[in-house]
Scaffold this motif. Sequence first.
Motif, PDB file in Angstrom:
ATOM      1  N   LEU A   3       0.786  -1.237   0.000  1.00  0.00           N
ATOM      2  CA  LEU A   3       0.000   0.000   0.000  1.00  0.00           C
ATOM      3  C   LEU A   3       0.819   1.289   0.000  1.00  0.00           C
ATOM      4  CD1 LEU A   3      -3.054  -1.074   2.146  1.00  0.00           C
ATOM      5  CD2 LEU A   3      -2.820  -1.012  -0.352  1.00  0.00           C
ATOM      6  N   PRO A   4       1.945   1.379   0.719  1.00  0.00           N
ATOM      7  CA  PRO A   4       2.729   2.621   0.603  1.00  0.00           C
ATOM      8  C   PRO A   4       3.230   2.871  -0.822  1.00  0.00           C
ATOM      9  CG  PRO A   4       3.370   1.421   2.566  1.00  0.00           C
ATOM     10  CD  PRO A   4       2.467   0.505   1.777  1.00  0.00           C
ATOM     11  N   LYS A   5       3.626   1.819  -1.525  1.00  0.00           N
ATOM     12  CA  LYS A   5       4.072   1.976  -2.909  1.00  0.00           C
ATOM     13  C   LYS A   5       2.888   2.287  -3.829  1.00  0.00           C
ATOM     14  CE  LYS A   5       8.239  -0.773  -2.535  1.00  0.00           C
ATOM     15  NZ  LYS A   5       8.975  -1.949  -2.996  1.00  0.00           N
ATOM     16  N   VAL A   6       1.734   1.708  -3.544  1.00  0.00           N
ATOM     17  CA  VAL A   6       0.524   2.028  -4.308  1.00  0.00           C
ATOM     18  C   VAL A   6       0.212   3.513  -4.167  1.00  0.00           C
ATOM     19  CG1 VAL A   6      -1.977   1.695  -4.409  1.00  0.00           C
ATOM     20  CG2 VAL A   6      -0.470  -0.289  -4.219  1.00  0.00           C
ATOM     21  N   ALA A   7       0.296   4.023  -2.938  1.00  0.00           N
ATOM     22  CA  ALA A   7       0.028   5.445  -2.704  1.00  0.00           C
ATOM     23  C   ALA A   7       1.003   6.314  -3.499  1.00  0.00           C
ATOM     24  CB  ALA A   7       0.111   5.756  -1.216  1.00  0.00           C
ATOM     25  N   LEU A   8       2.259   5.915  -3.547  1.00  0.00           N
ATOM     26  CA  LEU A   8       3.271   6.686  -4.263  1.00  0.00           C
ATOM     27  C   LEU A   8       2.983   6.729  -5.765  1.00  0.00           C
ATOM     28  CD1 LEU A   8       5.980   8.212  -4.245  1.00  0.00           C
ATOM     29  CD2 LEU A   8       7.101   5.990  -4.502  1.00  0.00           C
ATOM     30  N   VAL A   9       2.762   5.566  -6.386  1.00  0.00           N
ATOM     31  CA  VAL A   9       2.535   5.559  -7.844  1.00  0.00           C
ATOM     32  C   VAL A   9       1.179   6.161  -8.201  1.00  0.00           C
ATOM     33  CG1 VAL A   9       4.155   3.684  -8.315  1.00  0.00           C
ATOM     34  CG2 VAL A   9       1.742   3.137  -7.928  1.00  0.00           C
ATOM     35  N   ALA A  10       0.182   5.991  -7.336  1.00  0.00           N
ATOM     36  CA  ALA A  10      -1.132   6.598  -7.589  1.00  0.00           C
ATOM     37  C   ALA A  10      -1.014   8.121  -7.533  1.00  0.00           C
ATOM     38  CB  ALA A  10      -2.158   6.094  -6.585  1.00  0.00           C
ATOM     39  N   ASN A  11      -0.244   8.630  -6.588  1.00  0.00           N
ATOM     40  CA  ASN A  11      -0.036  10.069  -6.488  1.00  0.00           C
ATOM     41  C   ASN A  11       0.701  10.605  -7.715  1.00  0.00           C
ATOM     42  OD1 ASN A  11      -0.369  12.492  -4.879  1.00  0.00           O
ATOM     43  ND2 ASN A  11       1.871  12.483  -4.745  1.00  0.00           N
ATOM     44  N   LYS A  12       1.686   9.860  -8.192  1.00  0.00           N
ATOM     45  CA  LYS A  12       2.414  10.278  -9.397  1.00  0.00           C
ATOM     46  C   LYS A  12       1.479  10.306 -10.613  1.00  0.00           C
ATOM     47  CE  LYS A  12       6.548  11.050  -7.932  1.00  0.00           C
ATOM     48  NZ  LYS A  12       7.090  12.411  -7.992  1.00  0.00           N
ATOM     49  N   ALA A  13       0.612   9.314 -10.731  1.00  0.00           N
ATOM     50  CA  ALA A  13      -0.345   9.283 -11.838  1.00  0.00           C
ATOM     51  C   ALA A  13      -1.298  10.464 -11.737  1.00  0.00           C
ATOM     52  CB  ALA A  13      -1.115   7.962 -11.831  1.00  0.00           C
ATOM     53  N   PHE A  14      -1.787  10.742 -10.536  1.00  0.00           N
ATOM     54  CA  PHE A  14      -2.687  11.879 -10.325  1.00  0.00           C
ATOM     55  C   PHE A  14      -1.991  13.189 -10.686  1.00  0.00           C
ATOM     56  CE2 PHE A  14      -4.377  15.191  -7.463  1.00  0.00           C
ATOM     57  CZ  PHE A  14      -5.669  15.249  -7.956  1.00  0.00           C
ATOM     58  N   GLU A  15      -0.761  13.350 -10.204  1.00  0.00           N
ATOM     59  CA  GLU A  15       0.016  14.553 -10.494  1.00  0.00           C
ATOM     60  C   GLU A  15       0.205  14.718 -12.008  1.00  0.00           C
ATOM     61  OE1 GLU A  15       4.568  15.012  -9.852  1.00  0.00           O
ATOM     62  OE2 GLU A  15       3.602  15.588  -7.975  1.00  0.00           O
ATOM     63  N   TYR A  16       0.549  13.643 -12.693  1.00  0.00           N
ATOM     64  CA  TYR A  16       0.725  13.682 -14.142  1.00  0.00           C
ATOM     65  C   TYR A  16      -0.559  14.143 -14.836  1.00  0.00           C
ATOM     66  CZ  TYR A  16       0.861  11.920 -18.907  1.00  0.00           C
ATOM     67  OH  TYR A  16       0.756  11.800 -20.270  1.00  0.00           O
ATOM     68  N   LEU A  17      -1.690  13.561 -14.456  1.00  0.00           N
ATOM     69  CA  LEU A  17      -2.963  13.890 -15.104  1.00  0.00           C
ATOM     70  C   LEU A  17      -3.383  15.326 -14.832  1.00  0.00           C
ATOM     71  CD1 LEU A  17      -4.753  10.511 -14.512  1.00  0.00           C
ATOM     72  CD2 LEU A  17      -4.066  11.471 -16.724  1.00  0.00           C
ATOM     73  N   VAL A  18      -3.211  15.788 -13.603  1.00  0.00           N
ATOM     74  CA  VAL A  18      -3.594  17.167 -13.258  1.00  0.00           C
ATOM     75  C   VAL A  18      -2.711  18.165 -13.986  1.00  0.00           C
ATOM     76  CG1 VAL A  18      -3.657  18.849 -11.379  1.00  0.00           C
ATOM     77  CG2 VAL A  18      -4.630  16.588 -11.038  1.00  0.00           C
ATOM     78  N   LEU A  19      -1.389  17.923 -13.979  1.00  0.00           N
ATOM     79  CA  LEU A  19      -0.494  18.855 -14.649  1.00  0.00           C
ATOM     80  C   LEU A  19      -0.682  18.829 -16.158  1.00  0.00           C
ATOM     81  CD1 LEU A  19       2.760  18.389 -12.552  1.00  0.00           C
ATOM     82  CD2 LEU A  19       1.139  20.300 -12.467  1.00  0.00           C
ATOM     83  N   LYS A  20      -0.945  17.673 -16.718  1.00  0.00           N
ATOM     84  CA  LYS A  20      -1.193  17.556 -18.156  1.00  0.00           C
ATOM     85  C   LYS A  20      -2.417  18.379 -18.545  1.00  0.00           C
ATOM     86  CE  LYS A  20      -3.395  14.146 -19.916  1.00  0.00           C
ATOM     87  NZ  LYS A  20      -4.058  13.153 -20.702  1.00  0.00           N
ATOM     88  N   ASP A  21      -3.474  18.280 -17.740  1.00  0.00           N
ATOM     89  CA  ASP A  21      -4.699  19.037 -18.017  1.00  0.00           C
ATOM     90  C   ASP A  21      -4.464  20.537 -17.884  1.00  0.00           C
ATOM     91  OD1 ASP A  21      -6.078  16.736 -18.600  1.00  0.00           O
ATOM     92  OD2 ASP A  21      -7.091  16.623 -16.655  1.00  0.00           O
ATOM     93  N   GLU A  22      -3.658  20.930 -16.899  1.00  0.00           N
ATOM     94  CA  GLU A  22      -3.378  22.359 -16.718  1.00  0.00           C
ATOM     95  C   GLU A  22      -2.562  22.921 -17.874  1.00  0.00           C
ATOM     96  OE1 GLU A  22      -1.611  23.070 -12.897  1.00  0.00           O
ATOM     97  OE2 GLU A  22      -3.451  22.526 -11.828  1.00  0.00           O
ATOM     98  N   LEU A  23      -1.629  22.124 -18.405  1.00  0.00           N
ATOM     99  CA  LEU A  23      -0.801  22.590 -19.509  1.00  0.00           C
ATOM    100  C   LEU A  23      -1.589  22.707 -20.814  1.00  0.00           C
ATOM    101  CD1 LEU A  23       2.491  20.595 -18.850  1.00  0.00           C
ATOM    102  CD2 LEU A  23       2.093  23.030 -18.494  1.00  0.00           C
ATOM    103  N   SER A  24      -2.621  21.850 -20.956  1.00  0.00           N
ATOM    104  CA  SER A  24      -3.399  21.889 -22.193  1.00  0.00           C
ATOM    105  C   SER A  24      -4.567  22.874 -22.127  1.00  0.00           C
ATOM    106  CB  SER A  24      -3.930  20.484 -22.536  1.00  0.00           C
ATOM    107  OG  SER A  24      -4.845  20.044 -21.540  1.00  0.00           O
ATOM    108  N   ALA A  25      -4.786  23.482 -20.939  1.00  0.00           N
ATOM    109  CA  ALA A  25      -5.900  24.430 -20.788  1.00  0.00           C
ATOM    110  C   ALA A  25      -5.509  25.822 -21.254  1.00  0.00           C
ATOM    111  CB  ALA A  25      -6.340  24.483 -19.336  1.00  0.00           C
TER     112      ALA A  25
END
Length: 85
Positions: free
Chosen positions: A63-85
């Motif tokens: 679970l700690p590693k799941v939290a880490l990779v899930a957070n990275k995926a979330f960060e990627y998606l949020v930043l990607k959306d902000e850059l394309s807006a």
Amino acid sequence: MSEKNKQPEKKFSTGAISATVWKNEGKSKDGTEREFNSVSLERRYKDKDDKWQSTTSLRVSDLPKVALVANKAFEYLVLKDELSA
């Protein structure tokens, strides 16, 4: 492209745990074509025959590693959306 051959948009891994970001296409309730992302989580392991397998069943210690990779995926998606807006 068939679902089986679809390539991931991005993958984040730490040890045997990974979060994979997928780009999907679908229709909204009003029938409008749209793109959306999904994220899959998996754990890789070697079976008794020493062959690599994957599972979506996770151990408490994963679970700690799941939290880490899930957070990275979330960060990627949020930043990607902000850059394309």
